[in-house]
Design a protein around this motif. Structure first.
Motif, PDB file in Angstrom:
ATOM      1  N   PRO A  57       0.810  -1.225   0.000  1.00  0.00           N
ATOM      2  CA  PRO A  57       0.000   0.000   0.000  1.00  0.00           C
ATOM      3  C   PRO A  57       0.842   1.273   0.000  1.00  0.00           C
ATOM      4  CG  PRO A  57      -0.076  -1.050   2.150  1.00  0.00           C
ATOM      5  CD  PRO A  57       0.677  -1.983   1.240  1.00  0.00           C
ATOM      6  N   GLU A  58       2.147   1.137   0.261  1.00  0.00           N
ATOM      7  CA  GLU A  58       3.022   2.316   0.271  1.00  0.00           C
ATOM      8  C   GLU A  58       3.545   2.655  -1.123  1.00  0.00           C
ATOM      9  OE1 GLU A  58       5.975   1.811   3.285  1.00  0.00           O
ATOM     10  OE2 GLU A  58       4.475   1.300   4.798  1.00  0.00           O
ATOM     11  N   GLN A  59       3.289   1.799  -2.083  1.00  0.00           N
ATOM     12  CA  GLN A  59       3.718   2.015  -3.461  1.00  0.00           C
ATOM     13  C   GLN A  59       2.486   2.313  -4.318  1.00  0.00           C
ATOM     14  OE1 GLN A  59       6.939   1.921  -4.576  1.00  0.00           O
ATOM     15  NE2 GLN A  59       7.544   1.664  -2.438  1.00  0.00           N
ATOM     16  N   PRO A  60       2.677   2.980  -5.450  1.00  0.00           N
ATOM     17  CA  PRO A  60       1.535   3.204  -6.347  1.00  0.00           C
ATOM     18  C   PRO A  60       0.947   1.876  -6.832  1.00  0.00           C
ATOM     19  CG  PRO A  60       3.458   4.492  -7.031  1.00  0.00           C
ATOM     20  CD  PRO A  60       3.915   3.569  -5.944  1.00  0.00           C
ATOM     21  N   ILE A  61      -0.360   1.850  -6.947  1.00  0.00           N
ATOM     22  CA  ILE A  61      -1.014   0.645  -7.449  1.00  0.00           C
ATOM     23  C   ILE A  61      -0.889   0.640  -8.966  1.00  0.00           C
ATOM     24  CG2 ILE A  61      -3.217  -0.556  -7.701  1.00  0.00           C
ATOM     25  CD1 ILE A  61      -3.940   0.433  -4.926  1.00  0.00           C
ATOM     26  N   ASP A  62      -0.344  -0.434  -9.482  1.00  0.00           N
ATOM     27  CA  ASP A  62      -0.207  -0.617 -10.923  1.00  0.00           C
ATOM     28  C   ASP A  62      -0.297  -2.108 -11.217  1.00  0.00           C
ATOM     29  OD1 ASP A  62       2.267  -1.738 -10.258  1.00  0.00           O
ATOM     30  OD2 ASP A  62       3.430  -0.004 -10.929  1.00  0.00           O
ATOM     31  N   PHE A  63       0.019  -2.497 -12.438  1.00  0.00           N
ATOM     32  CA  PHE A  63      -0.116  -3.894 -12.857  1.00  0.00           C
ATOM     33  C   PHE A  63       0.713  -4.841 -11.995  1.00  0.00           C
ATOM     34  CE2 PHE A  63       1.153  -7.494 -15.582  1.00  0.00           C
ATOM     35  CZ  PHE A  63      -0.104  -8.031 -15.794  1.00  0.00           C
ATOM     36  N   THR A  64       1.868  -4.386 -11.513  1.00  0.00           N
ATOM     37  CA  THR A  64       2.742  -5.264 -10.721  1.00  0.00           C
ATOM     38  C   THR A  64       2.491  -5.151  -9.231  1.00  0.00           C
ATOM     39  OG1 THR A  64       4.473  -3.586 -10.642  1.00  0.00           O
ATOM     40  CG2 THR A  64       4.562  -5.187 -12.462  1.00  0.00           C
ATOM     41  N   ASN A  65       1.812  -4.110  -8.779  1.00  0.00           N
ATOM     42  CA  ASN A  65       1.554  -3.913  -7.362  1.00  0.00           C
ATOM     43  C   ASN A  65       0.053  -3.685  -7.141  1.00  0.00           C
ATOM     44  OD1 ASN A  65       2.096  -3.482  -4.556  1.00  0.00           O
ATOM     45  ND2 ASN A  65       1.826  -1.304  -4.923  1.00  0.00           N
ATOM     46  N   CYS A  66      -0.676  -4.780  -7.123  1.00  0.00           N
ATOM     47  CA  CYS A  66      -2.111  -4.705  -6.880  1.00  0.00           C
ATOM     48  C   CYS A  66      -2.587  -6.080  -6.430  1.00  0.00           C
ATOM     49  CB  CYS A  66      -2.862  -4.274  -8.142  1.00  0.00           C
ATOM     50  SG  CYS A  66      -2.708  -5.432  -9.510  1.00  0.00           S
ATOM     51  N   PRO A  67      -3.714  -6.121  -5.736  1.00  0.00           N
ATOM     52  CA  PRO A  67      -4.267  -7.438  -5.387  1.00  0.00           C
ATOM     53  C   PRO A  67      -4.595  -8.223  -6.652  1.00  0.00           C
ATOM     54  CG  PRO A  67      -5.370  -5.692  -4.171  1.00  0.00           C
ATOM     55  CD  PRO A  67      -4.519  -5.032  -5.208  1.00  0.00           C
ATOM     56  N   LYS A  68      -4.489  -9.521  -6.576  1.00  0.00           N
ATOM     57  CA  LYS A  68      -4.852 -10.388  -7.700  1.00  0.00           C
ATOM     58  C   LYS A  68      -6.267 -10.935  -7.519  1.00  0.00           C
ATOM     59  CE  LYS A  68      -0.641  -9.966  -9.160  1.00  0.00           C
ATOM     60  NZ  LYS A  68      -0.269  -8.679  -8.636  1.00  0.00           N
ATOM     61  N   LEU A  69      -6.882 -10.593  -6.394  1.00  0.00           N
ATOM     62  CA  LEU A  69      -8.225 -11.067  -6.068  1.00  0.00           C
ATOM     63  C   LEU A  69      -9.066  -9.874  -5.632  1.00  0.00           C
ATOM     64  CD1 LEU A  69     -10.243 -13.422  -5.421  1.00  0.00           C
ATOM     65  CD2 LEU A  69      -9.296 -13.379  -3.110  1.00  0.00           C
ATOM     66  N   TYR A  70     -10.215  -9.722  -6.256  1.00  0.00           N
ATOM     67  CA  TYR A  70     -11.168  -8.684  -5.891  1.00  0.00           C
ATOM     68  C   TYR A  70     -12.516  -9.358  -5.650  1.00  0.00           C
ATOM     69  CZ  TYR A  70      -7.701  -5.457  -7.713  1.00  0.00           C
ATOM     70  OH  TYR A  70      -6.545  -4.758  -7.913  1.00  0.00           O
ATOM     71  N   VAL A  71     -13.215  -8.905  -4.634  1.00  0.00           N
ATOM     72  CA  VAL A  71     -14.528  -9.460  -4.308  1.00  0.00           C
ATOM     73  C   VAL A  71     -15.566  -8.384  -4.584  1.00  0.00           C
ATOM     74  CG1 VAL A  71     -15.975 -10.457  -2.504  1.00  0.00           C
ATOM     75  CG2 VAL A  71     -13.522 -10.973  -2.562  1.00  0.00           C
ATOM     76  N   HIS A  72     -16.521  -8.713  -5.437  1.00  0.00           N
ATOM     77  CA  HIS A  72     -17.549  -7.756  -5.847  1.00  0.00           C
ATOM     78  C   HIS A  72     -18.359  -7.288  -4.642  1.00  0.00           C
ATOM     79  CE1 HIS A  72     -21.066  -6.131  -7.934  1.00  0.00           C
ATOM     80  NE2 HIS A  72     -20.250  -5.987  -8.979  1.00  0.00           N
ATOM     81  N   LYS A  73     -18.789  -6.040  -4.679  1.00  0.00           N
ATOM     82  CA  LYS A  73     -19.548  -5.448  -3.573  1.00  0.00           C
ATOM     83  C   LYS A  73     -20.853  -6.189  -3.294  1.00  0.00           C
ATOM     84  CE  LYS A  73     -21.949  -2.173  -6.459  1.00  0.00           C
ATOM     85  NZ  LYS A  73     -22.419  -0.866  -6.703  1.00  0.00           N
ATOM     86  N   ASP A  74     -21.410  -6.873  -4.287  1.00  0.00           N
ATOM     87  CA  ASP A  74     -22.656  -7.609  -4.084  1.00  0.00           C
ATOM     88  C   ASP A  74     -22.461  -8.935  -3.345  1.00  0.00           C
ATOM     89  OD1 ASP A  74     -23.985  -5.573  -5.357  1.00  0.00           O
ATOM     90  OD2 ASP A  74     -24.260  -6.659  -7.237  1.00  0.00           O
ATOM     91  N   CYS A  75     -21.228  -9.372  -3.176  1.00  0.00           N
ATOM     92  CA  CYS A  75     -20.933 -10.632  -2.470  1.00  0.00           C
ATOM     93  C   CYS A  75     -20.840 -10.353  -0.974  1.00  0.00           C
ATOM     94  CB  CYS A  75     -19.642 -11.255  -3.001  1.00  0.00           C
ATOM     95  SG  CYS A  75     -19.711 -11.694  -4.731  1.00  0.00           S
ATOM     96  N   LYS A  76     -21.961  -9.948  -0.408  1.00  0.00           N
ATOM     97  CA  LYS A  76     -21.978  -9.459   0.976  1.00  0.00           C
ATOM     98  C   LYS A  76     -21.621 -10.532   1.996  1.00  0.00           C
ATOM     99  CE  LYS A  76     -25.126  -5.832  -0.241  1.00  0.00           C
ATOM    100  NZ  LYS A  76     -26.481  -5.378  -0.341  1.00  0.00           N
ATOM    101  N   ASN A  77     -22.079 -11.753   1.803  1.00  0.00           N
ATOM    102  CA  ASN A  77     -21.762 -12.805   2.762  1.00  0.00           C
ATOM    103  C   ASN A  77     -20.268 -13.121   2.759  1.00  0.00           C
ATOM    104  OD1 ASN A  77     -24.408 -13.110   3.635  1.00  0.00           O
ATOM    105  ND2 ASN A  77     -24.873 -14.650   2.094  1.00  0.00           N
ATOM    106  N   LEU A  78     -19.675 -13.199   1.576  1.00  0.00           N
ATOM    107  CA  LEU A  78     -18.245 -13.473   1.490  1.00  0.00           C
ATOM    108  C   LEU A  78     -17.445 -12.317   2.079  1.00  0.00           C
ATOM    109  CD1 LEU A  78     -15.801 -15.112   0.680  1.00  0.00           C
ATOM    110  CD2 LEU A  78     -16.033 -14.188  -1.643  1.00  0.00           C
ATOM    111  N   ARG A  79     -17.811 -11.100   1.774  1.00  0.00           N
ATOM    112  CA  ARG A  79     -17.094  -9.935   2.311  1.00  0.00           C
ATOM    113  C   ARG A  79     -17.189  -9.917   3.837  1.00  0.00           C
ATOM    114  NH1 ARG A  79     -15.982  -5.907  -1.632  1.00  0.00           N
ATOM    115  NH2 ARG A  79     -16.171  -4.275  -0.068  1.00  0.00           N
ATOM    116  N   PHE A  80     -18.369 -10.221   4.371  1.00  0.00           N
ATOM    117  CA  PHE A  80     -18.537 -10.277   5.823  1.00  0.00           C
ATOM    118  C   PHE A  80     -17.658 -11.377   6.413  1.00  0.00           C
ATOM    119  CE2 PHE A  80     -20.701 -12.199   9.500  1.00  0.00           C
ATOM    120  CZ  PHE A  80     -20.633 -11.130  10.385  1.00  0.00           C
ATOM    121  N   ALA A  81     -17.691 -12.553   5.814  1.00  0.00           N
ATOM    122  CA  ALA A  81     -16.892 -13.667   6.317  1.00  0.00           C
ATOM    123  C   ALA A  81     -15.400 -13.318   6.315  1.00  0.00           C
ATOM    124  CB  ALA A  81     -17.139 -14.923   5.485  1.00  0.00           C
ATOM    125  N   MET A  82     -14.939 -12.687   5.248  1.00  0.00           N
ATOM    126  CA  MET A  82     -13.523 -12.317   5.168  1.00  0.00           C
ATOM    127  C   MET A  82     -13.154 -11.277   6.228  1.00  0.00           C
ATOM    128  SD  MET A  82     -13.002 -12.208   1.048  1.00  0.00           S
ATOM    129  CE  MET A  82     -11.276 -11.723   1.130  1.00  0.00           C
TER     130      MET A  82
END
Length: 149
Positions: free
Chosen positions: A80-105
């Motif tokens: 998070p201390e570096q700019p987000i770009d192709f080499t520095n970003c999460p490889k997994l994103y959870v859609h905002k509509d996946c409320k149960n999964l987001r809560f569980a995480m």
């Protein structure tokens, strides 16, 4: 969850939930789906029984929970201390509509073992990560690792 449904009813419910989405792969817990069950005509498994009625599953990769959680954490990791770009970003994103999964995480720690109220959602994400998801470019017939929803 044993709702008292027949396998055919489970198939109908799953297909209804899937709607028109093209399904490339369904994964079932390997310990549950691959457990042998004695029948009059021999031994079968739930994965085999579902295949017999036209719904196909692959067994999940049978590894320790910690191994799958490590994969999830690796896919979420970035600096998070570096700019987000192709080499520095999460490889997994959870859609905002996946409320149960987001809560569980947000609350699952693993400390309560296999009895956690949110463990099933974490299991789903583990199975996804362990399946080595790939992007399938239908227009080119090329499979590439990565991609997303």
């Amino acid at each position: 969850i044993p709702w008292g449904f027949s396998l055919q009813k489970y198939k109908e419910v799953i297909e209804d939930l899937e709607g028109e989405e093209e399904i490339f792969l369904r994964i079932m817990d390997s310990r549950f789906g691959s457990s042998p069950t004695a029948t009059k005509s021999g031994v079968t498994t739930l994965i085999d029984q579902m295949a017999d009625i036209g719904m196909y599953f692959e067994p999940s990769v049978g590894v320790r929970i910690e191994e799958g959680v490590t994969l999830i954490n690796d896919m979420l990791d970035y600096n998070p201390e570096q700019p987000i770009d192709f080499t520095n970003c999460p490889k997994l994103y959870v859609h905002k509509d996946c409320k149960n999964l987001r809560f569980a995480m947000s609350i699952w720690t693993g400390r309560d073992g296999k009895t956690s109220a949110t463990k099933d959602w974490i299991d789903l994400l583990r199975y996804y990560c362990l399946s080595a998801p790939m992007h399938i470019d239908a227009s080119q017939g090329v499979i590439r690792q990565g991609g997303g929803y």
